[in-house]
Design a protein around this motif. Structure first.
Motif, PDB file in Angstrom:
ATOM      1  N   THR A  38       0.828  -1.207   0.000  1.00  0.00           N
ATOM      2  CA  THR A  38       0.000   0.000   0.000  1.00  0.00           C
ATOM      3  C   THR A  38       0.862   1.256   0.000  1.00  0.00           C
ATOM      4  N   THR A  40       3.744   1.786  -1.355  1.00  0.00           N
ATOM      5  CA  THR A  40       4.283   2.035  -2.690  1.00  0.00           C
ATOM      6  C   THR A  40       3.170   2.397  -3.667  1.00  0.00           C
ATOM      7  N   ALA A  41       2.032   1.747  -3.559  1.00  0.00           N
ATOM      8  CA  ALA A  41       0.917   2.033  -4.469  1.00  0.00           C
ATOM      9  C   ALA A  41       0.434   3.468  -4.335  1.00  0.00           C
ATOM     10  N   ASP A  42       0.477   4.001  -3.122  1.00  0.00           N
ATOM     11  CA  ASP A  42      -0.010   5.354  -2.875  1.00  0.00           C
ATOM     12  C   ASP A  42       1.069   6.430  -2.969  1.00  0.00           C
ATOM     13  N   ARG A  47       5.404   6.667  -8.328  1.00  0.00           N
ATOM     14  CA  ARG A  47       4.695   6.735  -9.620  1.00  0.00           C
ATOM     15  C   ARG A  47       5.614   7.216 -10.735  1.00  0.00           C
ATOM     16  N   ARG A  53      10.860   2.689  -4.108  1.00  0.00           N
ATOM     17  CA  ARG A  53       9.731   1.891  -3.643  1.00  0.00           C
ATOM     18  C   ARG A  53       9.799   1.772  -2.110  1.00  0.00           C
TER      19      ARG A  53
END
Length: 179
Positions: A38, A40-42, A47, A53
């Motif tokens: 989560t 890294t995704a956010d 991005r 990461r």
């Protein structure tokens, strides 16, 4: 060889590293990370960077890859926006872990980004991280704005001296970019 496919050798592992990190304020919950991704995704930085990461950083610490993580210049591109902390289901303070790692990295590698060294130097000289030109101060007066707050650079310098930061600044190398 890309960074994601590097082989981990047993001699690189320091099993005590994760415990060392988790004893430092801000990094106590590192061991709760179960690698959900989560953070890294956010993360807005991840991005735009194929190398940065937060999840990977947490995992490297958990595995004990001390030399590898403390030498990784990608630690310095975290913006400390705290999005990783806001969304972590385990309340792991990833941004704080990265701050702890940055502090350790400076001591480990004897280097820091040039911009950090410059900002610290400005803080010691003027009490502000940015040097405020006289022309800006005059424009503020002409615009009827209140004067900037008074600073005490001598007190900042004293704190830097007492904490050993002055010596660290004097002796550390700098680098300009993270590639």
């Amino acid at each position: 060889m890309s960074q994601t496919s590097q082989v981990i050798k047993a001699e690189e592992l320091d099993p005590k590293f994760k415990y060392e990190i988790s004893k430092i304020h801000g990094a106590e919950k590192l061991m709760l990370c179960f690698q959900c991704g989560t953070c890294t995704a956010d993360c807005p930085v991840s991005r735009y960077s194929e190398f940065y990461r937060p999840r990977k950083i947490a995992r490297m610490v958990q595995l004990g890859l001390k030399d590898r993580i403390l030498s990784d210049k990608h630690l310095w591109i975290c913006t400390t926006c705290y999005t990783c902390i806001d969304h972590c289901p385990q309340d792991v303070d990833v941004a704080h872990v990265i701050r702890v790692l940055r502090n350790m990295s400076v001591k480990h590698t004897n280097s820091m980004p040039l911009v950090y060294k410059e900002l610290a130097g400005n803080l010691m000289k003027s009490g502000f991280v940015y040097m405020i030109p006289e022309s800006r101060i005059r424009r503020r007066e002409q615009a009827g704005l209140p004067p900037l707050p008074k600073t005490k650079p001598d007190e900042v310098a004293k704190v830097f001296e007492l904490t050993g930061f002055t010596k660290l600044l004097e002796n550390s190398e700098t680098f300009e970019k993270v590639e």
